[in-house]
Design a protein around this motif. Structure first.
Motif, short mmCIF file in Angstrom:
data_model
loop_
_atom_site.label_atom_id
_atom_site.label_comp_id
_atom_site.label_asym_id
_atom_site.label_seq_id
_atom_site.Cartn_x
_atom_site.Cartn_y
_atom_site.Cartn_z
N LEU A 35 0.84 -1.19 0.00
CA LEU A 35 0.00 0.00 0.00
C LEU A 35 0.87 1.24 0.00
N SER A 36 1.97 1.18 0.75
CA SER A 36 2.94 2.26 0.85
C SER A 36 4.23 1.63 1.38
N SER A 37 5.21 2.44 1.73
CA SER A 37 6.48 1.90 2.22
C SER A 37 6.25 1.09 3.50
N GLY A 38 6.71 -0.17 3.48
CA GLY A 38 6.63 -1.00 4.67
C GLY A 38 5.24 -1.53 4.99
N LYS A 39 4.27 -1.31 4.13
CA LYS A 39 2.90 -1.77 4.38
C LYS A 39 2.53 -2.83 3.33
N VAL A 40 3.05 -4.03 3.54
CA VAL A 40 2.87 -5.12 2.59
C VAL A 40 1.57 -5.86 2.91
N SER A 41 0.82 -6.19 1.88
CA SER A 41 -0.42 -6.94 2.03
C SER A 41 -0.38 -8.18 1.16
N LEU A 42 -1.15 -9.19 1.57
CA LEU A 42 -1.21 -10.45 0.82
C LEU A 42 -2.64 -10.98 0.85
N SER A 43 -3.06 -11.55 -0.25
CA SER A 43 -4.33 -12.27 -0.29
C SER A 43 -4.12 -13.56 -1.07
N VAL A 44 -4.78 -14.64 -0.63
CA VAL A 44 -4.60 -15.93 -1.30
C VAL A 44 -5.79 -16.84 -0.98
N HIS A 45 -6.09 -17.72 -1.92
CA HIS A 45 -7.08 -18.78 -1.71
C HIS A 45 -6.30 -20.09 -1.58
N VAL A 46 -6.52 -20.82 -0.50
CA VAL A 46 -5.87 -22.12 -0.33
C VAL A 46 -6.94 -23.21 -0.30
N ALA A 58 -0.24 -16.57 10.72
CA ALA A 58 0.85 -16.45 11.69
C ALA A 58 2.19 -16.78 11.04
N MET A 59 2.20 -17.78 10.15
CA MET A 59 3.42 -18.15 9.45
C MET A 59 3.91 -17.03 8.54
N LEU A 60 2.97 -16.41 7.84
CA LEU A 60 3.33 -15.30 6.94
C LEU A 60 3.93 -14.13 7.72
N ALA A 61 3.37 -13.86 8.89
CA ALA A 61 3.88 -12.77 9.72
C ALA A 61 5.27 -13.08 10.26
N GLU A 62 5.47 -14.31 10.69
CA GLU A 62 6.74 -14.68 11.31
C GLU A 62 7.86 -14.83 10.30
N ARG A 63 7.59 -15.48 9.18
CA ARG A 63 8.66 -15.79 8.22
C ARG A 63 8.90 -14.70 7.21
#
Length: 304
Positions: A240-251, A269-274
């Motif tokens: 969205l801006s510097s340092g504001k990463v977003s992700l969307s996915v269908h699993v 939680a995995m996405l945040a940690e890794r």
């Protein structure tokens, strides 16, 4: 995280205010000095100082606007004004560099008389201002493209001041007026590739491209390798801006998965940690939804 972001933004704003005050105060002196001395290199440095002032003002305005809360028309808020400011800074730098190169080419055939003493004194003062400005902005340049753009402006101007000082000394003791134009060209050529890099990074954010710090294949592999995940589709990562990463996915989950909620929580939680991705939307499905048939999910599905 919200508290940390607010603290960082406040620090950037304070640094930008002080840097703007310093550059604005010295801009007039450098313009007058360039006109009096007749130095193109000094005038090009003054032009950079002007773009510094404009860039810092734009950066401050972007921070102020970015503080406005999200509303029903702009649900993500106004954070992207920071990127618009970075783009504008890059465009300003680009045109200044082109102008300096053109003026230097024009002057090579008809060198102007240079007052090296005035040129030296004004450039030395500009160097001090630039070093202070860089010191103020250094801590925020790696967290914000907006501040990075302002920092690059000041950095380019600092190198320009050094070049002008060297040129003034050479002209004073050799009388080679053409050195002034050569230094102006060197400043312009140094600025152009860095301007392009800033513009490219900013446009990547505006085009919602994958941020440079995110390894998309690694993210995909980590999701597919997680327990309970059979396949995935519609994976998007953007900033969205510097340092504001977003992700969307269908699993799509494996048959033995019962409740879907724990699976989505574990993946987030995995996405945040890794990968340091804290704004993620994970949709778990037992069978692939209709969007799996289209790469981007923007095609209307028949019968719906």
């Amino acid at each position: 995280m919200a508290h940390e972001h607010a603290h960082a933004t406040g620090g950037n704003e304070k640094a930008l205010r002080w840097a703007l005050l310093l550059t604005s105060a010295y801009l007039v002196a450098e313009v007058v000095g360039g006109l009096v001395s007749g130095s193109l290199a000094l005038l090009s440095d003054a032009a950079h100082m002007f773009t510094d002032t404009v860039a810092l003002a734009i950066s401050l305005a972007a921070i102020w606007i970015g503080k406005r809360p999200a509303d029903r028309r702009r649900t993500f808020g106004y954070y992207r004004f920071e990127i618009l400011a970075a783009v504008l800074n890059a465009v300003l730098l680009f045109f200044v560099a082109i102008y300096v190169l053109y003026e230097a080419y024009r002057r090579i055939s008809a060198p102007a008389e240079i007052q090296s003493t005035t040129m030296l004194l004004v450039a030395a003062g500009g160097l001090v201002v630039n070093l202070i400005g860089m010191r103020l902005l250094a801590s925020g340049k790696d967290r914000s493209l907006n501040v990075k753009g302002a920092y690059l402006e000041v950095w380019a101007d600092m190198l320009g001041s050094i070049g002008v000082i060297v040129g003034a000394i050479v002209i004073r003791y050799t009388g080679w007026g053409w050195v002034d134009s050569v230094i102006a060209v060197a400043i312009g050529l140094w600025v152009l590739p860095r301007t392009w890099r800033l513009l490219r990074e900013s446009l990547n954010v505006l085009l919602e491209g994958v941020p440079d710090e995110v390894d998309l294949p690694a993210v995909e592999s980590a999701l597919l390798g997680s327990e309970g995940v059979a396949s995935l589709h519609d994976l998007h990562v953007w900033a969205l801006s510097s340092g504001k990463v977003s992700l969307s996915v269908h699993v799509v989950c494996t048959p033995e998965v019962g409740d879907l909620a724990p699976l989505t929580q574990r993946l987030r939680a995995m996405l945040a940690e890794r990968f340091d991705i804290h704004h993620s939307t994970v949709q778990a499905e037992r069978v692939p939804c209709e969007q799996a048939a289209d790469t981007h999910g923007f095609v209307a599905v028949k019968g719906r």
